[in-house]
Structure formats: structure tokens, C-alpha cells
Write a protein that holds these residues in place. Sequence first.
Motif, mmCIF file in Angstrom:
data_model
loop_
_atom_site.group_PDB
_atom_site.id
_atom_site.type_symbol
_atom_site.label_atom_id
_atom_site.label_comp_id
_atom_site.label_asym_id
_atom_site.label_seq_id
_atom_site.Cartn_x
_atom_site.Cartn_y
_atom_site.Cartn_z
ATOM 1 N N ALA A 7 0.843 -1.194 0.000
ATOM 2 C CA ALA A 7 0.000 0.000 0.000
ATOM 3 C C ALA A 7 0.881 1.247 0.000
ATOM 4 C CB ALA A 7 -0.912 0.008 1.212
ATOM 5 N N ALA A 8 0.445 2.259 -0.724
ATOM 6 C CA ALA A 8 1.176 3.520 -0.771
ATOM 7 C C ALA A 8 0.735 4.397 0.389
ATOM 8 C CB ALA A 8 0.905 4.233 -2.090
ATOM 9 N N GLY A 9 1.687 4.928 1.124
ATOM 10 C CA GLY A 9 1.386 5.817 2.247
ATOM 11 C C GLY A 9 1.064 7.213 1.760
ATOM 12 N N SER A 10 0.557 8.044 2.648
ATOM 13 C CA SER A 10 0.188 9.408 2.260
ATOM 14 C C SER A 10 1.413 10.214 1.848
ATOM 15 C CB SER A 10 -0.548 10.095 3.406
ATOM 16 O OG SER A 10 0.266 10.106 4.558
ATOM 17 N N ASP A 11 2.576 9.917 2.419
ATOM 18 C CA ASP A 11 3.791 10.632 2.028
ATOM 19 C C ASP A 11 4.181 10.302 0.585
ATOM 20 O OD1 ASP A 11 4.301 8.017 2.788
ATOM 21 O OD2 ASP A 11 6.369 8.440 3.391
ATOM 22 N N GLN A 12 3.923 9.085 0.143
ATOM 23 C CA GLN A 12 4.231 8.713 -1.242
ATOM 24 C C GLN A 12 3.300 9.414 -2.217
ATOM 25 O OE1 GLN A 12 3.949 4.481 -0.931
ATOM 26 N NE2 GLN A 12 6.108 4.242 -0.407
ATOM 27 N N TRP A 13 2.017 9.567 -1.828
ATOM 28 C CA TRP A 13 1.086 10.283 -2.703
ATOM 29 C C TRP A 13 1.495 11.736 -2.857
ATOM 30 C CZ3 TRP A 13 -2.143 8.030 -5.811
ATOM 31 C CH2 TRP A 13 -2.606 6.755 -5.512
ATOM 32 N N ALA A 14 1.875 12.376 -1.755
ATOM 33 C CA ALA A 14 2.279 13.774 -1.813
ATOM 34 C C ALA A 14 3.520 13.947 -2.686
ATOM 35 C CB ALA A 14 2.539 14.294 -0.401
ATOM 36 N N LEU A 15 4.480 13.046 -2.563
ATOM 37 C CA LEU A 15 5.694 13.104 -3.372
ATOM 38 C C LEU A 15 5.362 12.947 -4.853
ATOM 39 C CD1 LEU A 15 8.775 13.255 -3.468
ATOM 40 C CD2 LEU A 15 8.819 10.779 -3.157
ATOM 41 N N SER A 16 4.464 12.036 -5.159
ATOM 42 C CA SER A 16 4.060 11.821 -6.540
ATOM 43 C C SER A 16 3.399 13.065 -7.127
ATOM 44 C CB SER A 16 3.105 10.629 -6.615
ATOM 45 O OG SER A 16 2.599 10.483 -7.909
ATOM 46 N N TRP A 17 2.515 13.703 -6.346
ATOM 47 C CA TRP A 17 1.846 14.914 -6.830
ATOM 48 C C TRP A 17 2.860 16.030 -7.065
ATOM 49 C CZ3 TRP A 17 -2.751 15.704 -8.837
ATOM 50 C CH2 TRP A 17 -3.751 14.779 -8.602
ATOM 51 N N ARG A 18 3.831 16.171 -6.141
ATOM 52 C CA ARG A 18 4.832 17.221 -6.314
ATOM 53 C C ARG A 18 5.676 16.981 -7.563
ATOM 54 N NH1 ARG A 18 7.459 16.435 -1.364
ATOM 55 N NH2 ARG A 18 5.683 16.128 -0.043
ATOM 56 N N ARG A 19 6.057 15.726 -7.807
ATOM 57 C CA ARG A 19 6.849 15.406 -8.998
ATOM 58 C C ARG A 19 6.054 15.691 -10.268
ATOM 59 N NH1 ARG A 19 9.390 9.648 -7.250
ATOM 60 N NH2 ARG A 19 11.004 10.451 -5.876
ATOM 61 N N ARG A 20 4.789 15.305 -10.274
ATOM 62 C CA ARG A 20 3.959 15.525 -11.461
ATOM 63 C C ARG A 20 3.793 17.020 -11.744
ATOM 64 N NH1 ARG A 20 -0.425 12.387 -14.034
ATOM 65 N NH2 ARG A 20 -1.722 13.904 -15.096
ATOM 66 N N ARG A 21 3.597 17.785 -10.668
ATOM 67 C CA ARG A 21 3.433 19.230 -10.845
ATOM 68 C C ARG A 21 4.728 19.849 -11.380
ATOM 69 N NH1 ARG A 21 2.263 23.803 -6.440
ATOM 70 N NH2 ARG A 21 1.442 25.352 -7.869
ATOM 71 N N ALA A 22 5.856 19.413 -10.846
ATOM 72 C CA ALA A 22 7.152 19.937 -11.311
ATOM 73 C C ALA A 22 7.377 19.585 -12.779
ATOM 74 C CB ALA A 22 8.276 19.390 -10.445
ATOM 75 N N ASP A 23 7.003 18.368 -13.189
ATOM 76 C CA ASP A 23 7.159 17.973 -14.587
ATOM 77 C C ASP A 23 6.274 18.822 -15.497
ATOM 78 O OD1 ASP A 23 9.017 16.082 -13.975
ATOM 79 O OD2 ASP A 23 7.634 14.381 -14.073
ATOM 80 N N ARG A 24 5.066 19.134 -15.051
ATOM 81 C CA ARG A 24 4.164 19.949 -15.876
ATOM 82 C C ARG A 24 4.672 21.369 -16.002
ATOM 83 N NH1 ARG A 24 -1.338 18.503 -13.272
ATOM 84 N NH2 ARG A 24 -2.048 20.456 -14.120
ATOM 85 N N VAL A 25 5.288 21.887 -14.907
ATOM 86 C CA VAL A 25 5.839 23.241 -14.949
ATOM 87 C C VAL A 25 7.001 23.285 -15.930
ATOM 88 C CG1 VAL A 25 7.120 24.948 -13.595
ATOM 89 C CG2 VAL A 25 5.048 23.907 -12.668
ATOM 90 N N ARG A 26 7.806 22.218 -15.965
ATOM 91 C CA ARG A 26 8.941 22.154 -16.878
ATOM 92 C C ARG A 26 8.515 21.826 -18.311
ATOM 93 N NH1 ARG A 26 11.487 18.295 -13.058
ATOM 94 N NH2 ARG A 26 12.051 19.586 -11.305
ATOM 95 N N GLY A 27 7.272 21.426 -18.484
ATOM 96 C CA GLY A 27 6.786 21.123 -19.829
ATOM 97 C C GLY A 27 7.004 19.696 -20.254
ATOM 98 N N ARG A 28 7.414 18.828 -19.337
ATOM 99 C CA ARG A 28 7.689 17.440 -19.704
ATOM 100 C C ARG A 28 6.475 16.543 -19.545
ATOM 101 N NH1 ARG A 28 12.523 15.163 -16.663
ATOM 102 N NH2 ARG A 28 11.882 16.566 -15.024
ATOM 103 N N GLY A 29 5.554 16.891 -18.706
ATOM 104 C CA GLY A 29 4.445 16.003 -18.464
ATOM 105 C C GLY A 29 3.110 16.647 -18.739
#
Length: 87
Positions: free
Chosen positions: A61-83
Motif C-alpha cells: 500500500a502507498a502511504g500518504s507521504d508517497q502520494w504527496a511526493l508523486s503529486w509534487r513530482r507531477r506538478r514539477a514535470d508539468r511546470v517544466r513542460g515534460r508532463g
Amino acid sequence: MAGRAARRGVALTLGALWWWGALRLVLAPHAGVLEGAVVAGGWGLSLLPVHCVPKSRAEGAAGSDQWALSWRRRRADRVRGRGALPG
């Protein structure tokens, strides 16, 4: 041993009640709300997850800290234009 017999008795009684409602709903011309409620309630109970464990004990099971990390990475990728999402 008595607890097991009691659980089986309750399960058998509730199962018989559900079948009574289902058969009466199908076969009786004047079946109504009571039978429908019994059948819908029994069907709804079958959808409950009865083999649940707390997330802390769940394997993989993924913990809440893993979900937050995933959201931050996705947001950073979208800001950089990669995702960027199509749209």
C-alpha cells in the motif's frame, strides 16, 4: 464453538430472508417495497469489502507521504513542460 454456530445461524437466516425477498419479488404479483428493500440491502452488503486491513498492515500500500511526493513530482514535470496533459 457456540460463536461459530451462532454466526452460521445468523448467516443462514439472513440468506433465507434474502432469497424469500428475491423469489417473492420475481414470482408474486403484489410484491412491493419491503421485498425490494430486502433484496437491494442484501446485494449492497455483498459489495462491502469484508477482508480489509489497515493501510499500515497492507502489503504494497502507498502511504500518504508517497502520494504527496508523486503529486509534487507531477506538478514539477508539468511546470517544466515534460508532463503536460493533452487538452
